[in-house]
Structures are given as C-alpha cells and as structure tokens.
Design a protein around this motif. Structure first.
Motif, mmCIF file in Angstrom:
data_model
loop_
_atom_site.group_PDB
_atom_site.id
_atom_site.type_symbol
_atom_site.label_atom_id
_atom_site.label_comp_id
_atom_site.label_asym_id
_atom_site.label_seq_id
_atom_site.Cartn_x
_atom_site.Cartn_y
_atom_site.Cartn_z
ATOM 1 N N ALA A 52 0.976 -1.249 0.129
ATOM 2 C CA ALA A 52 -0.017 -0.161 0.293
ATOM 3 C C ALA A 52 0.895 1.244 -0.142
ATOM 4 O O ALA A 52 0.508 2.335 -0.607
ATOM 5 N N HIS A 53 1.914 1.123 0.722
ATOM 6 C CA HIS A 53 2.734 2.417 0.825
ATOM 7 C C HIS A 53 3.505 2.648 -0.798
ATOM 8 O O HIS A 53 3.575 3.653 -1.032
ATOM 9 N N CYS A 54 3.908 1.508 -1.049
ATOM 10 C CA CYS A 54 4.522 1.468 -2.512
ATOM 11 C C CYS A 54 3.471 2.064 -3.478
ATOM 12 O O CYS A 54 3.727 2.867 -4.238
ATOM 13 N N VAL A 55 2.480 1.701 -3.386
ATOM 14 C CA VAL A 55 1.362 1.943 -4.558
ATOM 15 C C VAL A 55 1.012 3.717 -4.230
ATOM 16 O O VAL A 55 0.944 4.455 -5.215
ATOM 17 N N GLY A 56 0.800 4.246 -2.947
ATOM 18 C CA GLY A 56 0.647 5.311 -2.457
ATOM 19 C C GLY A 56 1.655 6.333 -3.071
ATOM 20 O O GLY A 56 1.623 7.253 -3.642
ATOM 21 N N PHE A 57 2.895 5.879 -2.942
ATOM 22 C CA PHE A 57 4.071 6.667 -3.259
ATOM 23 C C PHE A 57 4.277 6.892 -4.842
ATOM 24 O O PHE A 57 4.423 7.970 -5.296
ATOM 25 N N CYS A 58 3.874 5.913 -5.459
ATOM 26 C CA CYS A 58 3.975 5.803 -6.976
ATOM 27 C C CYS A 58 2.726 6.674 -7.537
ATOM 28 O O CYS A 58 3.283 7.462 -8.542
ATOM 29 N N ALA A 59 1.782 6.822 -6.807
ATOM 30 C CA ALA A 59 0.627 7.688 -7.190
ATOM 31 C C ALA A 59 0.999 8.979 -6.917
ATOM 32 O O ALA A 59 0.734 9.950 -7.966
ATOM 33 N N ALA A 60 1.487 9.597 -5.619
ATOM 34 C CA ALA A 60 2.026 10.737 -5.524
ATOM 35 C C ALA A 60 3.353 11.267 -6.293
ATOM 36 O O ALA A 60 2.760 12.353 -7.230
ATOM 37 N N LEU A 61 4.007 10.362 -6.844
ATOM 38 C CA LEU A 61 5.281 10.807 -7.772
ATOM 39 C C LEU A 61 4.503 10.969 -9.095
ATOM 40 O O LEU A 61 4.954 11.905 -9.791
ATOM 41 N N ASP A 62 3.752 10.230 -9.558
ATOM 42 C CA ASP A 62 3.271 10.549 -10.874
ATOM 43 C C ASP A 62 2.251 11.784 -11.030
ATOM 44 O O ASP A 62 2.391 12.493 -12.099
ATOM 45 N N ARG A 63 1.475 12.140 -9.737
ATOM 46 C CA ARG A 63 0.575 13.294 -9.692
ATOM 47 C C ARG A 63 1.622 14.367 -9.869
ATOM 48 O O ARG A 63 1.116 15.348 -10.613
#
Length: 163
Positions: A52-63
């Motif tokens: 979940a942390h990995c998915v959240g980080f990936c989404a934040a960086l992409d945004r």
C-alpha cells in the motif's frame, strides 16, 4: 505590499515549495526502501502495508510529475523560452520515471519478491536524485528571476484570498 507578498517573494516561495515536495518524495522513497529491508520477511512477498505504501508513493510521484508537465512546465516554457531545453529534459525524465513506476506496479500485481521490487526502486532513487537536483537548480533560479507574474498565471491556481 508586504515584502513576502511581492511577485518575487511569491516566486521564491514557489521554488521553495518545489524543493519541499522533492524533499518529502525523497523521504517517502527512503522509507519505502527501508521497509524492504525490514527483518522477518526477507525473501518473501511484500506485506500488505508495504504494498500500500508503494502504491501510494507511486501515485504521489506520478501526480507530481503530471502536474509539472501540464502546468508549471508549460507556463515556464511560454514565459521563458530559453528554459525549453531544460523543461524538455525534465519531461523526458518524467517519462522514464513513469515507465519505472509501471514496472513497480506490475511487480506488485504479480506479488514479486522484495529483491525485484528493490532493484526497480534503487534505480528510481538514483534517477530521482539526479532529476530533483537538476530541476531544483534550474527552476528555482528561473522562478526567482521571473519578472512579475502570479501563482495563477504560472500554475493555473489562484492565490489564496483571490478566489
């Protein structure tokens, strides 16, 4: 007008905000990578929390990168044409980062081992450190030197109190 509310003060603040966002992303990536090294689960799949942390980080960086490409970079290219080669390099980095994020997400979907995820995140960390440092060096000075302008003109967002 208060000095911190002058156009140059606002632009310097925008450059500072950029650095703060990068600092937070660096910290989150470091936490994520450290989580991969946590004892007790070495060699097995990622825990639900770590995934979940990995998915959240990936989404934040992409945004963050999508926002830069669609907003700030477009406006800076219009206002400061001499920055276009720098902005093009940064956007190219964004595409490479997006490819890495897709690979990380695929590994998470496949329930890959930590070593595979770690290899992608290590590559991402190296690229981001170079990318963030270059972007901060080139854009902070550009924002601070840009004559006039408001946050709304530069980033499509009205200044607080002007909505």
């Amino acid at each position: 007008m208060h000095p911190s509310h002058s156009p140059a003060g606002r632009l310097t603040a925008l450059g500072t905000q950029l650095i703060e966002i990068h600092h937070w992303l660096r910290e989150e990536l470091a936490r994520l990578r450290a989580g991969l090294d946590s004892p007790g689960e070495a060699g097995v799949g990622l825990s639900r929390e770590l995934r979940a942390h990995c998915v959240g980080f990936c989404a934040a960086l992409d945004r963050h990168h999508t926002g830069e490409d669609a907003g700030a970079f477009r406006v800076l290219a219009e206002r400061l044409p001499e920055l276009r080669p720098v902005l093009a390099e940064l956007s190219a980095d964004h595409r490479v980062v997006a490819d890495i994020l897709r690979r990380v997400e695929a590994l998470l979907t496949e329930a890959a081992d930590r070593r595979s995820v770690r290899a992608e995140l290590d590559g991402l960390a190296a690229l981001l450190e170079s990318h963030f440092s270059y972007e901060e060096k080139k854009l902070f000075a550009a924002l601070a030197a840009l004559p006039g302008g408001t946050a709304e003109e530069l980033f499509g967002v009205p200044e607080p109190g002007r909505r």
